[in-house]
Design a protein around this motif. Structure first.
Motif, PDB file in Angstrom:
ATOM      1  N   THR A  91      47.058  26.958 -29.242  1.00 14.21           N
ATOM      2  CA  THR A  91      46.563  25.572 -28.548  1.00 14.21           C
ATOM      3  C   THR A  91      45.896  24.749 -29.371  1.00 14.21           C
ATOM      4  O   THR A  91      44.366  24.962 -29.846  1.00 14.21           O
ATOM      5  N   PRO A  92      46.270  23.591 -29.323  1.00 16.83           N
ATOM      6  CA  PRO A  92      45.235  22.394 -30.256  1.00 16.83           C
ATOM      7  C   PRO A  92      43.917  22.696 -29.573  1.00 16.83           C
ATOM      8  O   PRO A  92      43.387  22.733 -30.893  1.00 16.83           O
ATOM      9  N   TRP A  93      43.487  22.588 -28.568  1.00 19.43           N
ATOM     10  CA  TRP A  93      42.207  22.798 -28.165  1.00 19.43           C
ATOM     11  C   TRP A  93      41.075  23.770 -28.283  1.00 19.43           C
ATOM     12  O   TRP A  93      40.134  23.637 -28.430  1.00 19.43           O
ATOM     13  N   CYS A  94      42.271  24.718 -28.746  1.00 17.12           N
ATOM     14  CA  CYS A  94      41.406  26.059 -28.145  1.00 17.12           C
ATOM     15  C   CYS A  94      41.310  26.823 -29.942  1.00 17.12           C
ATOM     16  O   CYS A  94      40.732  27.638 -30.162  1.00 17.12           O
ATOM     17  N   PRO A 114      41.199  24.317 -33.458  1.00 14.73           N
ATOM     18  CA  PRO A 114      41.606  23.205 -33.547  1.00 14.73           C
ATOM     19  C   PRO A 114      42.146  22.804 -35.306  1.00 14.73           C
ATOM     20  O   PRO A 114      42.439  21.752 -35.994  1.00 14.73           O
TER      21      PRO A 114
END
Length: 255
Positions: A96-99, A101
């Motif tokens: 997941t991008p925000w997890c 990055p």
């Protein structure tokens, strides 16, 4: 033989599971600090709690990706408690991008995942796997590492990717959250029932995202899968329990 529910992926355990008709709870960990708690619960409820130990791809409450240094404290415990474990988990990848990055985050997660897969093979244990935003690469990694027994929990990848996992012999579990909408109905339709298990992932992934998920909700995902497949809930309960016992042969149960 009479089969009760088998919750194949959960983060809490207590007598309330038994009241909900759950005969076996496969209790996973996310961080090494949880290992002792799960083992203690198994001592208190030996016929209910089936312990898994593993490092989740996200650590510190999801604040950062796991890194190889996190394994230092965990690895000796896998071997110390090998006879008590029914699986290695919760392990896997979360891109997941925000997890995760950065590319370094993904490389660290992959390194730790592969190392834990190696431990599982050495100890001849199945794996309980997280694959958020990384379904295809997770299944590819499992296959590349020669894993034959794996549960992909709360799977949300494409049906075509899931069927690659089915061909490899992997199983897939779905929590009560699938009842909120019909987004995963096509996925559930295409995965053979012989490759499906039930989970609650309590206390998360319940029917209402703002409320604590409870053990009794395992019946909800059972009923939803039955509706999607045009089967009776009793059939889904029985077959998924059989699937779970095939995947986790060390589970102790009074079914």
């Amino acid at each position: 033989m009479e089969y009760g529910f088998v919750d194949c992926h959960c983060h809490i355990s207590a007598r309330e599971f038994e009241k909900a008709g759950v005969k076996t709870l496969v209790a996973v960990t996310e961080e090494v600090g949880e290992f002792d708690r799960v083992l203690q619960l198994q001592e208190c409820y030996p016929d209910l709690v089936a312990p898994c130990l593993g490092l989740h791809p996200l650590q510190e409450g999801g604040q950062r990706s796991v890194n190889p240094q996190d394994l230092d404290a965990a690895l000796p415990l896998f071997y110390k408690h090998r006879e008590r474990l029914v699986a290695i988990g919760e392990i896997g990848l979360d891109f997941t991008p925000w997890c995760a990055p950065s590319q370094r985050d993904r490389e660290d997660e992959t390194s730790v995942f592969i190392k834990q897969l190696s431990v599982a093979k050495e100890l001849q244990l199945p794996v309980n796997v997280h694959s958020r935003s990384a379904a295809r690469v997770t299944i590819e990694t499992l296959r590349e590492q020669g894993i034959s027994r794996a549960l992909l929990h709360n799977f949300a990848g494409k049906p075509s990717v899931a069927l690659e996992g089915v061909q490899a012999g992997f199983l897939f579990s779905f929590p009560p959250a699938v009842c909120r909408n019909h987004q995963r109905d096509k996925l559930i339709q295409q995965i053979p029932l012989e490759h499906i298990c039930l989970e609650t992932d309590s206390p998360a992934l319940g029917l209402d995202k703002h409320e604590r998920n409870e053990p009794c909700n395992i019946a909800l995902c059972c009923r939803h899968i039955a509706d999607v497949k045009g089967l009776s809930p009793r059939t889904v309960q029985m077959v998924t329990a059989q699937n779970a016992l095939r995947l986790f042969p060390k589970v102790k149960t009074h079914m």
